[in-house]
Write an enzyme that holds these catalytic residues in place. Structure first.
Site, short mmCIF file in Angstrom:
data_model
loop_
_atom_site.label_atom_id
_atom_site.label_comp_id
_atom_site.label_asym_id
_atom_site.label_seq_id
_atom_site.Cartn_x
_atom_site.Cartn_y
_atom_site.Cartn_z
CG ASP A 286 66.42 -29.05 17.57
OD1 ASP A 286 66.32 -29.36 18.78
OD2 ASP A 286 65.46 -29.17 16.78
C1 NOJ Z 1 64.19 -31.22 19.46
C2 NOJ Z 1 63.14 -30.38 18.80
O1 NOJ Z 1 63.36 -30.36 17.40
C3 NOJ Z 1 63.08 -28.95 19.31
O2 NOJ Z 1 61.98 -28.31 18.74
C4 NOJ Z 1 63.03 -28.93 20.80
O3 NOJ Z 1 62.95 -27.61 21.25
C5 NOJ Z 1 64.26 -29.64 21.34
N1 NOJ Z 1 64.27 -31.02 20.89
C6 NOJ Z 1 64.32 -29.60 22.86
O4 NOJ Z 1 63.39 -30.46 23.39
#
Ligand code: NOJ
Length: 745
Positions: A286
C-alpha cells in the site's frame, strides 16, 4: 536414409524469418518473460518493482516530476498510479518507449465504485445481495477505466469489517465471510472480464491483505491483534475466493498482524498467499507501507525495510522509494538474493505480457473509445438499477411509503436534497466537467411527481455545523406540506480512508432539524445518506419511514425517486449490523454464545450483557423491509441425517402476502451445536433472491453438504465434526424458522 515427413516439408516451405517468427509466437509468456529478464540490468529489474504516483489524488508524499521522467526514460520505473486519461497515459508510455528495453508501463487507479459512471459505494452494493448486478457494475467500471488508459484497478477491497467507526467499511461488503467471498469473486470477474488481453479488461487488485478491517478501535491504520483461527475463518475467505476467481494482484495492508506488518509478513505473503494458495500474480504494497515499517518499529531504516518487504514477498513498492534506493545495493551485498528480485520482476512482466502491452503499449490509448464511455446511457441505466437495489427500507409504519405521485404538496428538506458531489461518496473519481451529469435527489423527486404537485424546498442546515438559523424556514415549509421528505447524513469525506469517527451519529445539528420538523406533526420520511452504519436511535424510534440511501453515485436522484414513489419496491438488506450505541461495537450476528448467554433482551443478571443496553443491534445483519410482506412457511428437510458424502435438501415456501410485487433475499444460516472449537450462534451458508408477484408463492431449496459444516479446528485444519446442527431460514439473521439435523461419520 533420411525420411522427410509432411511436417518437415511444410517447414522447408517457410522462409527462415517466418520460421523464427512462428517459433517466437509459440513461446509461452513464461519463456518470453525469462528472455526479457535475461536482458535486464539489476537497476532495470528494481525499476519494475517501483511505483510512483502522478499528481491526481495522492494519499501520501509523492516523488517529484523531473525525477520520475528521467527514471521512466532510463527504464527504471515499472508502474504508476493516479495518471488518468488517454492523453496522459500515452505521454508517459511514450517516455517508457524511449528506454533501452522498451518495457511498457502499467497504470493503476483506485476504481472503487465506478469510473466515469459512479455506482453506489461497495457497502451499498453489497446490500443488494445481487451478485450478477455487482459483477456487471465492475464490468462497466473496467470498460470505462480501460478506455481511459488504466490497466489496473486497485479494487476490490474485500476486508471484512465489524466496526462501523472504521471509515473504510464503505469500500467493503460488510461483516460476513460467506457473502463477502461471493462478492469478492464477482468483482474480480467483473474487472477482468473475459480475461487479461482484452482491451476492456483490467487487472483486479484485491486489498488489503490482510485483516485491515480489524484495526483496533476502528481507527484507520491501527494495529491488528487476532488469533490465526479468526484470521483463517473470517478475514481470509474473501481473499481466497478472489484468488480462486483469478485475481491478477493483491495489495498489502497498512496494519501489522500480531506484531508483524503485513507488508513484511512472511507468513501472510509467502506461506499463505504464494505458498498454500499458489498465487501467481503481483503483490503491491500500500502507499508507502514498505517505508512505514520503520515507524511500526519493525525495520531500522529504509534499507532494512526494503530487505524485509522483498524477502517477505511484496513485489512492488508503492511510493516509499525504499526499493528504488536500496534494492540494488542489497542484492550486491547478498542480503537479498537475485532470485527474490527475479521472481518479483517475473510476476510484473507476466502481467504486462498478459495485458498485451508488449505487443502494443498503446492498446489502451484510444481517444474515441475514451469519449464513447462518457455519460454512456447503458452504464447509467445499470447504475440506476443497482442504486435502487442498494437502498434499504428500515422502517415503514402504516405504509407511509410509497408516496403517491399525485400528492398535493411535498416538502423536501435537508442538506442532501440539492447536494451534488455528496451523492458520489468517497473514492469517486472526480470529474469536474461531469458534475452536471449527477442526478440530484431534488431532480429525482421532481421528475416523479405530477405537474399538479407542489414541491417545496428548504435546506434547514449544513451537513456538519452548528448554525440553526435555517430551521425556521424549514419548519414553515413543512407546515405547508402534506408530507415531508428529509435527506440527511454524512458528507462524502466523512467515511473512507483516514475517516474513522469515534461518534457515528448524524453529524452537526441534523438530528435537531429532524426533531423540529417532526414536531410539526406532519408525516416525515427520513433518508440517511452515509458511508457506514450510523447510530440514530431517536430517528429510528420516532420517524415512521426511514430509507438508508448510502452514497448512491451518479444516478442517486433517479433511484431515490423510483423508490419513494413506488416504481421500485425496495429490496436491499444491510450487510453490517447497525449498533444501538458506539459502546456496543463490535456487534455482529455471527458471535459466540458464551457460557452465560442472556435469556432475553432484558436479562442482565450476571449474564453476558451490558447493564444499560440490549445485546441485539438496532438493525440486524440481513435486515431490510419491502413495501410488500413475505410470509415464510416451515422448513422441510428431505432427511434428518447425512454423512460426509451425503447431502440434505432444505425447502421452504414463501408467499407474497402484501400488496405489491417484490423481491426477497431468502437467507440460510447454520449452527454447529457442539464442536471441538466453539462455533457462532449462526453462520450464513446460502441465500437466494426471488421475485414474487403479489399473492404468489415460491418454494426455495437449499442443498447442504459437508463443506457447509466445516470450520478451522484448533490446529487450523478445515474439518467437519459429527453431531447436531441447527438450520435456519429467514428474512434476516434474527427473524428465522429453524430445524435440526445431524452429521454422521
Ligand atoms: C491507500 C489506500 O489504502 C489504498 O486502498 C489505495 O489503493 C492506495 N492508497 C492508492 O491510492
Amino acid at each position: 536414409m533420411i525420411t522427410i515427413k509432411p511436417k518437415h516439408l511444410c517447414l522447408l516451405a517457410m522462409s527462415t524469418a517466418q520460421f523464427f517468427l512462428a517459433a517466437a509466437q509459440k513461446r509461452t509468456i513464461e519463456q518470453k518473460v525469462d528472455s526479457v529478464i535475461k536482458l535486464m540490468t539489476l537497476e532495470e529489474k528494481v525499476g519494475q518493482l517501483n511505483q510512483y504516483s502522478g499528481d491526481w489524488n495522492h494519499t501520501g508524499p509523492i516523488t517529484e516530476d523531473g525525477e520520475k521522467q528521467t527514471q521512466i526514460r532510463k527504464g527504471q520505473l515499472g508502474s504508476m498510479l493516479n495518471v488518468v486519461g488517454v492523453e496522459h497515459t500515452r505521454d508517459i508510455q511514450r517516455m517508457a518507449m524511449q528506454s533501452r528495453l522498451k518495457i511498457p508501463m502499467l497504470f493503476g487507479q483506485d476504481v472503487i465504485h465506478g469510473f466515469k459512471t459512479t455506482f453506489p459505494i461497495p457497502l451499498a452494493q453489497a446490500a443488494s445481495w445481487d451478485i450478477p448486478a455487482i459483477e456487471q457494475a465492475e464490468r462497466i467500471a473496467a470498460t470505462e477505466a480501460s478506455a481511459s488508459g488504466i490497466h489496473w484497478a486497485f479494487a476490490p477491497m474485500v476486508d471484512l469489517a465489524r466496526d462501523p467507526r472504521w471509515g473504510r467499511v464503505m469500500e467493503g461488503a460488510g461483516e460476513d465471510p460467506y457473502l463477502g467471498s461471493k462478492i469478492a469473486a464477482a468483482r474480480v470477474r467483473g474487472f477482468q472480464g473475459k480475461g487479461l488481453g482484452n482491451t476492456d479488461a483490467v487487472m483486479a487488485c484485491v486489498k488489503h491483505f490482510a485483516a485491515y478491517g480489524a484495526a483496533i478501535g476502528g481507527r484507520d491504520y491501527n494495529a491488528v491483534d487476532m488469533s490465526y483461527r479468526t484470521l483463517w475463518e473470517y478475514y481470509l475467505p474473501p481473499f481466497k475466493a478472489a484468488v480462486d476467481a483469478g485475481a491478477a494482484s493483491l495489495m498489502n495492508s497498512f496494519n501489522d498482524i500480531n506484531g508483524i506488518p503485513a507488508t513484511g509478513n512472511n507468513y501472510i505473503l509467502r506461506t499463505i498467499l504464494k505458498g498454500k494458495w499458489n498465487f501467481k500474480g503481483v503483490v503491491v504494497s500500500d502507499w508507502g507501507s514498505v517505508g512505514e515499517m520503520i515507524k511500526h518499529g519493525f525495520a531500522a531504516d529504509e534499507k532494512d525495510a526494503a530487505m524485509k518487504a522483498a524477502i517477505a514477498g511484496c513485489d512492488i513498492d508503492m511510493e516509499s522509494r525504499c526499493y528504488k534506493n536500496n534494492l540494488v545495493q542489497l542484492v550486491k551485498e547478498g542480503k537479498v538474493k537475485m532470485s527474490v528480485v527475479d521472481e518479483a520482476v517475473k510476476r510484473v512482466l507476466t502481467k504486462k505480457f498478459e495485458l498485451g502491452l508488449f505487443d502494443d503499449p498503446y492498446r489502451f490509448c484510444n481517444e474515441q473509445r475514451e469519449q464513447s464511455q462518457k455519460n454512456n446511457p447503458a452504464h447509467r441505466k445499470a447504475a440506476r438499477e443497482l442504486s435502487e437495489k442498494s437502498i434499504v427500507l428500515l422502517k415503514n409504519e402504516n405504509n407511509l411509503l410509497p408516496l403517491s405521485k399525485q400528492t398535493k404538496t411535498i416538502a423536501v428538506i435537508g442538506p442532501f436534497v440539492k447536494s451534488v458531489r455528496d451523492n458520489l461518496g468517497f473514492w469517486s473519481m472526480e470529474w469536474p466537467d461531469d458534475s452536471s451529469t449527477i442526478v440530484t435527489q431534488w431532480e429525482g423527486i421532481k421528475n416523479k411527481v405530477s405537474i399538479d404537485t407542489k414541491l417545496l424546498y428548504a435546506k434547514g442546515c449544513n451537513i456538519n455545523d452548528t448554525d440553526s438559523s435555517g430551521f425556521a424556514e424549514a419548519v414553515e415549509v413543512a407546515r405547508q406540506a402534506d408530507v415531508v421528505i428529509m435527506s440527511v447524513g454524512e458528507a462524502r469525506d466523512m467515511s473512507g480512508e483516514a475517516k474513522s469517527r469515534s461518534s457515528i451519529r448524524l453529524p452537526g445539528i441534523q438530528e435537531a432539524l429532524i426533531k423540529a420538523i417532526h414536531a410539526t406533526g406532519k408525516p416525515v420520511i427520513v433518508m440517511i445518506n452515509a458511508g457506514r452504519p450510523l447510530v440514530f436511535n431517536w430517528v429510528a424510534d420516532n420517524i415512521p419511514s426511514i430509507l438508508y440511501t448510502w452514497w448512491l453515485g451518479t444516478e442517486a436522484g433517479n433511484a431515490i425517486g423510483d423508490v419513494l414513489f413506488g416504481d421500485y419496491n425496495p429490496s436491499g438488506k444491510i450487510t453490517m449490523s447497525f449498533p444501538r450505541t458506539e459502546g456496543q461495537i463490535p456487534v455482529y450476528y455471527n458471535h459466540q454464545n458464551t457460557g452465560r448467554p442472556a435469556a432475553n433482551e432484558t436479562d442482565m443478571n450476571y449474564v453476558s450483557s451490558y447493564i444499560d443496553l440490549y445485546n441485539s443491534p438496532k438493525f440486524p445483519f440481513g435486515y431490510g423491509l419491502s413495501y410488500t410482506a413475505f410470509t415464510y412457511g416451515d422448513i422441510v428437510l428431505d432427511n434428518k441425517t447425512m454423512n460426509t458424502k451425503g447431502k440434505i435438501e432444505a425447502k421452504i415456501s414463501i408467499t407474497n402476502t402484501g400488496n405489491y410485487d417484490g423481491e426477497e433475499t431468502v437467507q440460510l444460516y447454520i449452527r454447529d451445536m457442539v464442536s471441538s472449537v466453539v462455533r457462532p450462534v449462526k453462520e450464513l451458508k446460502g441465500f437466494q433472491k426471488i421475485f414474487l408477484k403479489k399473492g404468489e408463492t415460491k418454494t426455495v431449496s437449499f442443498i447442504i453438504s459437508e463443506d457447509d459444516l466445516k470450520f478451522y479446528n484448533n490446529d487450523l485444519q478445515y474439518i467437519s465434526e459429527s453431531g447436531d446442527f441447527k438450520l435456519f431460514i429467514g428474512t434476516n439473521s434474527e427473524n428465522v424458522k429453524e430445524v435440526s439435523f445431524r452429521l454422521l461419520k
